[in-house]
Design an enzyme around this catalytic site. Structure first.
Site, mmCIF file in Angstrom:
data_model
loop_
_atom_site.group_PDB
_atom_site.id
_atom_site.type_symbol
_atom_site.label_atom_id
_atom_site.label_comp_id
_atom_site.label_asym_id
_atom_site.label_seq_id
_atom_site.Cartn_x
_atom_site.Cartn_y
_atom_site.Cartn_z
ATOM 1 N NE ARG A 1 -5.531 -0.188 12.804
ATOM 2 C CZ ARG A 1 -4.878 -0.064 11.945
ATOM 3 N NH1 ARG A 1 -3.600 0.309 11.818
ATOM 4 N NH2 ARG A 1 -5.730 0.086 10.620
ATOM 5 N NE ARG B 1 6.161 6.448 0.999
ATOM 6 C CZ ARG B 1 5.231 6.427 1.981
ATOM 7 N NH1 ARG B 1 4.141 5.546 1.670
ATOM 8 N NH2 ARG B 1 5.378 6.877 3.280
ATOM 9 C CG ASP C 1 0.218 -0.113 9.400
ATOM 10 O OD1 ASP C 1 -0.201 0.940 10.313
ATOM 11 O OD2 ASP C 1 0.668 0.393 8.240
ATOM 12 C CE LYS D 1 -0.838 3.998 12.779
ATOM 13 N NZ LYS D 1 -0.094 4.797 11.810
ATOM 14 C CE LYS E 1 -3.023 0.891 3.525
ATOM 15 N NZ LYS E 1 -3.061 1.948 4.077
ATOM 16 C CB SER E 2 3.668 2.298 2.014
ATOM 17 O OG SER E 2 3.169 2.030 3.238
ATOM 18 N NE ARG F 1 -2.950 -1.920 8.127
ATOM 19 C CZ ARG F 1 -2.539 -2.593 7.035
ATOM 20 N NH1 ARG F 1 -2.865 -3.963 6.756
ATOM 21 N NH2 ARG F 1 -2.301 -1.803 5.849
ATOM 22 N NE ARG G 1 -5.869 8.050 10.980
ATOM 23 C CZ ARG G 1 -4.816 7.345 10.169
ATOM 24 N NH1 ARG G 1 -5.602 6.762 9.369
ATOM 25 N NH2 ARG G 1 -3.899 6.899 10.498
ATOM 26 N N GLY H 1 -5.074 8.068 5.509
ATOM 27 C CA GLY H 1 -4.025 8.879 6.061
ATOM 28 C C GLY H 1 -2.924 9.342 5.182
HETATM 29 C C1 S3P Z 1 2.163 4.701 6.187
HETATM 30 C C2 S3P Z 1 2.780 5.107 7.323
HETATM 31 C C3 S3P Z 1 2.228 4.551 8.826
HETATM 32 C C4 S3P Z 1 1.289 3.383 8.433
HETATM 33 C C5 S3P Z 1 0.356 3.645 7.338
HETATM 34 C C6 S3P Z 1 1.287 3.878 6.211
HETATM 35 C C7 S3P Z 1 2.747 5.315 5.066
HETATM 36 O O1 S3P Z 1 1.587 5.526 9.505
HETATM 37 O O2 S3P Z 1 0.631 2.991 9.902
HETATM 38 O O3 S3P Z 1 -0.584 2.430 7.271
HETATM 39 O O4 S3P Z 1 2.597 4.775 3.885
HETATM 40 O O5 S3P Z 1 4.009 6.067 5.234
HETATM 41 P P1 S3P Z 1 2.362 6.651 10.334
HETATM 42 O O6 S3P Z 1 3.238 7.567 9.523
HETATM 43 O O7 S3P Z 1 1.134 7.826 10.786
HETATM 44 O O8 S3P Z 1 2.750 5.891 11.519
#
Ligand code: S3P
Length: 427
Positions: A343, A26, A312, A339, A21-22, A385, A121, A93
């Site tokens: 959680r 990006r 996560d 989150k 996902k991250s 999750r 958030r 987020g």
């Molecule tokens: C993420 C960073 C994390 C993670 C989120 C994805 C990212 O959040 O919990 O699911 O892609 O940079 P935080 O930066 O708030 O810890």
């Protein structure tokens, strides 16, 4: 709608988890800001990443989705167009915080907002440093969405981050692309570094020394194709399922094992898990296959610098702890409270329904595991999750369980339940 899950006698087979996902987020964002075309394979077609695509399309970026890839026609660092409508970030987020960094440096105004969870958030954590850079951001009550970002000239800052958050770090670095000097961020502990790796691959000068990261603003970025590895955060559900369900053996293929993400492997190994990394490969992002076999787990302590490396995965680690002999302490994990749901509270409430001995603490949970657990009716709190973690738990509980509002898994893993069923059928 609910999902029924019964206890199973074994899970066997091979799974390929969806794209990270991250990295998917990006790849779209940085592809849009590059000169040239980016072909993204392995992209996660989950709701969060589709929100990112929708936002960039609203700023004039041509993004095509085919069966095999996502193609982003980059507009360059200065080619985004003013959106005519709100930029809707859904439940994401990462979309909200990273995009806010990019928008801070644009010559147009824009407004960002997401769903009910996003509106709760904390955004103050990004507004503060971005404002120090010169950004002009108005949030509801100062620190909540919707966020309105107006044009401003940015300058580089040196910022000591109060929390180890990759979203915060990335938001500042992405704004730093538009600053008139170097931007330095200092992390309290290393968080996922996908933004830094990708920026470097696109030609930016970004230096990392321990937890100090410095970006020199580039003149431009040059598009590079991205092969997104499988998401270790999604693999985590099959790792824990394979460990706690007896007679299981699962091969999880093509999992990203960037060291800033492998805290889950370290924690499970400390608990006695039988997990083998096979076929290690990859360049920008390391990848391997993970072979997991049922194991007798024991308690451990999960805290400190390990937390950002498995943030996560704590919900599903709490499930592993409930089946492990002895006490598992989760500490230094206050971030879990902000989150998609709180959680700490939601996992404590749901795991308690199985008869598990779990206590909520200020910065985590204490789980005293090892006794037989029974099924129950579990709430998801619209948190993907939590839903997937309780589904894994249900597989090893006596009797039948129900997961309420299971569709939220589509945020990160649309095919989760069918993949789980296929492993049961093989056993
Ligand atoms: C993420 C960073 C994390 C993670 C989120 C994805 C990212 O959040 O919990 O699911 O892609 O940079 P935080 O930066 O708030 O810890």
């Amino acid at each position: 709608m609910t999902e029924l899950i019964s206890s199973v006698s074994g899970l066997r087979g091979t799974v390929t988890v969806p794209g990270d996902k991250s990295i998917s987020h990006r790849a779209v964002m940085l592809g849009a800001l590059s000169n040239g075309t980016t072909h993204i394979t392995g992209f996660l077609m989950g709701e969060d990443c589709l929100s990112t695509i929708a936002c960039f399309r609203r700023m004039g970026v041509d993004i095509q989705i085919t069966d095999s890839e996502v193609v982003v026609h980059g507009v360059g660092l200065h080619g985004l167009q003013a959106p005519t409508e709100l930029l809707y970030t859904g439940n994401s987020g990462t979309t909200t915080r990273l995009l806010c960094g990019i928008l801070s440096g644009q010559p147009f105004s824009s407004t960002l907002n997401g769903d009910a969870s996003i509106q709760k958030r904390p955004m103050g954590r990004i507004i503060r440093p971005l404002t120090q850079m010169g950004a002009n951001i108005q949030g509801k009550n100062g620190n909540l969405c919707p966020l309105t970002v107006s044009p401003a000239s940015l300058h580089g800052i040196r910022y000591e981050m109060p929390v180890a958050s990759a979203q915060l770090k990335s938001s500042i670095l992405l704004a730093g692309l538009y600053a008139d000097g170097k931007t330095t961020v200092i992390e309290p502990a290393p968080s996922r570094d996908h933004t830094e790796r990708m920026l470097r691959g696109l030609g930016a000068d970004i230096q990392t020394e321990g937890t100090v990261i410095t970006l020199t603003p580039p003149d431009d970025l040059t598009a590079v194709d991205v092969a997104v590895p499988g998401d270790i955060s999604s693999a985590a559900y099959f790792l824990v399922a394979g460990l706690i369900v007896p007679n299981s053996e699962i091969l999880i293929q093509n999992v990203g094992v960037n060291p800033t993400r492998t805290g889950i492997l370290d924690a499970l190994e400390a608990m006695g898990a039988d997990i083998t990394r096979v076929n290690e490969r990859g360049d920008v992002e390391p990848v391997c296959d993970l072979l997991v076999r049922s194991s007798k787990l024991h308690g451990t302590t999960i805290g400190g610098d390990l937390i950002p490396r498995l943030i996560d995965e704590i919900p599903v680690l709490a499930v592993a702890a409930a089946f492990a002999e002895g006490e598992t302490i989760f500490c230094d994990a206050q971030e879990l409270k902000v989150k998609e749901s709180n959680r700490i509270a939601t996992m404590t409430a749901e795991l308690s329904k199985t008869g598990a001995d779990i206590t909520e603490t200020e910065d985590g949970m204490i789980v005293r595991g090892g006794k037989p657990l029974h099924g129950g009716d579990f709430a998801s709190y619209a948190d993907h999750r939590v839903a997937m973690s309780m589904a894994v738990c249900a597989l090893a509980c006596e009797g039948q369980s129900e997961i309420d509002d299971p569709n939220c898994v589509a945020i990160s893993y649309p095919d989760f339940f069918s993949t789980l069923s296929a492993l049961e059928a093989n056993s």
